[in-house]
Each structure stands twice: as structure tokens, then as C-alpha cells.
Design an enzyme around this catalytic site. Structure first.
Site, short mmCIF file in Angstrom:
data_model
loop_
_atom_site.label_atom_id
_atom_site.label_comp_id
_atom_site.label_asym_id
_atom_site.label_seq_id
_atom_site.Cartn_x
_atom_site.Cartn_y
_atom_site.Cartn_z
N LYS A 141 1.28 4.18 -3.01
CA LYS A 141 0.94 5.60 -2.84
C LYS A 141 2.19 6.48 -3.01
CE LYS A 141 -3.52 5.24 -1.99
NZ LYS A 141 -4.58 5.88 -2.77
N TYR A 148 0.84 -1.21 0.00
CA TYR A 148 0.00 0.00 0.00
C TYR A 148 0.87 1.26 0.00
CZ TYR A 148 -3.67 3.31 1.45
OH TYR A 148 -4.55 4.38 1.53
P1 NAP Z 1 -13.46 2.77 0.38
O1 NAP Z 1 -14.61 3.24 1.20
O2 NAP Z 1 -13.03 1.34 0.44
O3 NAP Z 1 -13.77 3.17 -1.13
C1 NAP Z 1 -12.87 2.83 -2.16
C2 NAP Z 1 -13.55 3.08 -3.48
O4 NAP Z 1 -12.63 2.69 -4.53
C3 NAP Z 1 -14.82 2.25 -3.69
O5 NAP Z 1 -15.75 2.98 -4.43
C4 NAP Z 1 -14.29 1.07 -4.49
O6 NAP Z 1 -15.28 0.43 -5.26
C5 NAP Z 1 -13.31 1.80 -5.37
N1 NAP Z 1 -12.40 0.88 -6.06
C6 NAP Z 1 -11.59 -0.05 -5.54
N2 NAP Z 1 -10.94 -0.70 -6.52
C7 NAP Z 1 -11.37 -0.19 -7.69
C8 NAP Z 1 -11.11 -0.44 -9.05
N3 NAP Z 1 -10.27 -1.40 -9.45
N4 NAP Z 1 -11.72 0.31 -9.99
C9 NAP Z 1 -12.58 1.29 -9.63
N5 NAP Z 1 -12.92 1.56 -8.36
C10 NAP Z 1 -12.30 0.84 -7.40
O7 NAP Z 1 -12.13 3.61 0.70
P2 NAP Z 1 -11.87 5.15 1.11
O8 NAP Z 1 -11.32 5.14 2.48
O9 NAP Z 1 -13.04 5.98 0.77
O10 NAP Z 1 -10.63 5.46 0.14
C11 NAP Z 1 -10.69 6.38 -0.94
C12 NAP Z 1 -9.25 6.78 -1.26
O11 NAP Z 1 -8.70 7.49 -0.16
C13 NAP Z 1 -8.31 5.61 -1.53
O12 NAP Z 1 -7.46 5.94 -2.61
C14 NAP Z 1 -7.52 5.50 -0.25
O13 NAP Z 1 -6.24 4.92 -0.45
C15 NAP Z 1 -7.44 6.95 0.16
N6 NAP Z 1 -7.17 7.16 1.58
C16 NAP Z 1 -8.07 6.76 2.52
C17 NAP Z 1 -7.77 6.98 3.87
C18 NAP Z 1 -8.71 6.58 4.96
O14 NAP Z 1 -8.37 6.79 6.15
N7 NAP Z 1 -9.91 6.04 4.66
C19 NAP Z 1 -6.57 7.59 4.25
C20 NAP Z 1 -5.68 7.97 3.24
C21 NAP Z 1 -5.99 7.76 1.93
P3 NAP Z 1 -16.11 -0.86 -4.72
O15 NAP Z 1 -17.21 -0.32 -3.85
O16 NAP Z 1 -16.60 -1.49 -5.98
O17 NAP Z 1 -15.15 -1.72 -3.95
#
Ligand code: NAP
Length: 243
Positions: free
Chosen positions: A170, A166
Site C-alpha cells: 500500500k 500488506y
Molecule cells: P474484501 O471484502 O476482501 O474485498 C476485496 C475485493 O477484491 C473482492 O471483490 C475480491 O474478489 C477482490 N480481489 C482480490 N484479489 C483480486 C484480484 N486478483 N483481481 C480482482 N479482484 C480481486 O475487502 P475490502 O475490505 O472490501 O477491501 C477493499 C479495499 O479496501 C482493499 O484494497 C483493501 O486493502 C482496502 N482497505 C480495506 C480496509 C478495511 O478495513 N476493510 C481498510 C483499509 C483499506 P473475490 O471476492 O474474488 O476474492
């Protein structure tokens, strides 16, 4: 067809931070295209926004399927003629990820495929549409865990968060931000990496200090940057993040 509203594509917008980014952009008057790898889930999310009076449309876009990426670019071109904002939000974690001694190479490969190569493919496909905008904005959803400096800092609270797949995916995404910002420096397109904070979503197993709506704020701010916007930055809620 020429739209007067700004046009945004948010990948992975069917849930989590992406859905809240889409909602806040729509509230700001942007015409939002919700990217989802499962179109039904994307349409459900768009319908949810519509129920609150916010116009949004869904499009199939799977970061691991270049056909859907090319098709999404064609559909956006046909419907809107350009793209003003690309939020590269879609991303994954992997249960087989872990420290360098133990993570499976399969997990590292899947993470790189989605978080870096998939995002690169989407960006390349959307770039011709962004070049038609008078002020293109690209926001890459990064993380403090993608910082080489923080991974090597024993005083950092993230020092023990050793997820080689991961974190490396990133860090590679951050390299895309730096290189693309430099490549596009003589254009109106601005590219930045935004770490949203620790947000309660499925990706974190519901753990975190912020709601998805709170986590969407900084990415939305960078999606809506004005004309004198800085490019090639890495920011987190507290300010500039170290690369
Ligand atoms: P999440 O709730 O798991 O949502 C992830 C989204 O990405 C979902 O819509 C998922 O679709 C989609 N996705 C995954 N693989 C995909 C693919 N191959 N093609 C198209 N869509 C895909 O996660 P989140 O926390 O909102 O994360 C959003 C972003 O923020 C990510 O890039 C993550 O690394 C980043 N981020 C999050 C955090 C945190 O604390 N949450 C911190 C730092 C960075 P499905 O519903 O179909 O699975």
C-alpha cells in the site's frame, strides 16, 4: 457510442467496500461497471443492485491476469467509449504476512503482485479511456497502514500492525498516486489515495469500526470530486493522512 452518464469502473466490486462503492456511485447516477475476477460473482452482485433499481454491469477483471485487464479495457471502450472514474479497490491480505522477521517472501510477493502491480496494470490499461473524459478521477484504496510516517510513529495505534507485505504494497500504491498525479498535473485527471477506515469485511475477518457502506463514503466522495479537485492527496475519514 456516447454516454451522457459518467462511467465508472470499480475493481473488486463483487463484495465488501467495492460493492458499496458501486452501489453509492449508481445511486449518484453514475453508470457503474463492476469488476470481478470471477464473472459469476460479479454478475450476482450486479443483479443484486438491479433488484434495488440500480443499473450496473459486470466485467471480468483479475489483477493477476493482464489478459483480463486488456479485455476489460476493450469492452469498456466498445460499450462506453471512455471512462470517467476508476476506483482501484481490489486488494488482498495474506495469511503468511507478518513482521519483517517472519513474513514469507511468497506472501510479500503475492501482496505486491495484486495490490501494487495489479493496480498499476489496471491503471495503465484504463488511462487511455480516462484521457477521453472531461474530468477523469482515479481513487486508489489505500490504508493508514501504508503510511511510512505512521509505521514509524510509536505513539500511533497502528505502530504494532507490522504486516511488511500488506503495508509495503500500500506504500507502493501511495507512490503510484503521487507520481501519477504529478505526471497528469496538466490534464483534467485527478488521482488520490483514500484510506476508508477500519471496515467490517472479509479482508478484516469481519472486524472493524465501520460497515462497508460507511467505508465506501470517502472513496465515493473522491470519485465524484468536482472540477477544482486537488490531486495527489492521501486522505482518511479524519482528514489528510501523513505519507
Ligand atoms: P474484501 O471484502 O476482501 O474485498 C476485496 C475485493 O477484491 C473482492 O471483490 C475480491 O474478489 C477482490 N480481489 C482480490 N484479489 C483480486 C484480484 N486478483 N483481481 C480482482 N479482484 C480481486 O475487502 P475490502 O475490505 O472490501 O477491501 C477493499 C479495499 O479496501 C482493499 O484494497 C483493501 O486493502 C482496502 N482497505 C480495506 C480496509 C478495511 O478495513 N476493510 C481498510 C483499509 C483499506 P473475490 O471476492 O474474488 O476474492
Amino acid at each position: 457510442m456516447t454516454d451522457t452518464k459518467r462511467i465508472a469502473l470499480v475493481t473488486g466490486a463483487n463484495k465488501g467496500i467495492g460493492l458499496e462503492i458501486a452501489r453509492q456511485l449508481a445511486e449518484a447516477g453514475v453508470a457503474v461497471v463492476l469488476g470481478a475476477r470471477d464473472l459469476t460473482r460479479g454478475q450476482d452482485a450486479a443483479n443484486g443492485l438491479a433488484e434495488t433499481g440500480l443499473a450496473a454491469e459486470a466485467i471480468e477483471i483479475d489483477l493477476n491476469d493482464e489478459k483480463t485487464i486488456a479485455s476489460a479495457a476493450e469492452q469498456i471502450a466498445a460499450r462506453h467509449g471512455r471512462l470517467d472514474i476508476l476506483v482501484n479497490n481490489a486488494g488482498i491480505v495474506d495469511a503468511e504476512d507478518g513482521p519483517p522477521s517472519a513474513a514469507t517472501t511468497g506472501a510479500a510477493r503475492r501482496l505486491m503482485e495484486t495490490n501494487f502491480l495489479g493496480t498499476l496494470a489496471v491503471t495503465q490499461a484504463m488511462l487511455p479511456l480516462l484521457r477521453r473524459s472531461s474530468a477523469g478521477r482515479i481513487v486508489n484504496l489505500s490504508t493508514t497502514l501504508g503510511s511510512l510516517a505512521i509505521n514509524g510513529d510509536p505513539t500511533s495505534p497502528y505502530y504494532e500492525a507490522r504486516l511488511i507485505g500488506y503495508n509495503a504494497s500500500k506504500a507502493a500504491l501511495n507512490m503510484l498516486t503521487v507520481q501519477l498525479a504529478a505526471e497528469l498535473k496538466d490534464t483534467p485527471i485527478v488521482v488520490n489515495s483514500v484510506a476508508p477506515g477500519y471496515v467490517r469485511t472479509d479482508l478484516t475477518g469481519g472486524n472493524g469500526f465501520m460497515s462497508p457502506a460507511e467505508g465506501a463514503r470517502l472513496p465515493v466522495k473522491y470519485a465524484l470530486l468536482g472540477s477544482d479537485a486537488a490531486s495527489g492527496r492521501f486522505v482518511e475519514p479524519q482528514g489528510d493522512a501523513p505519507w
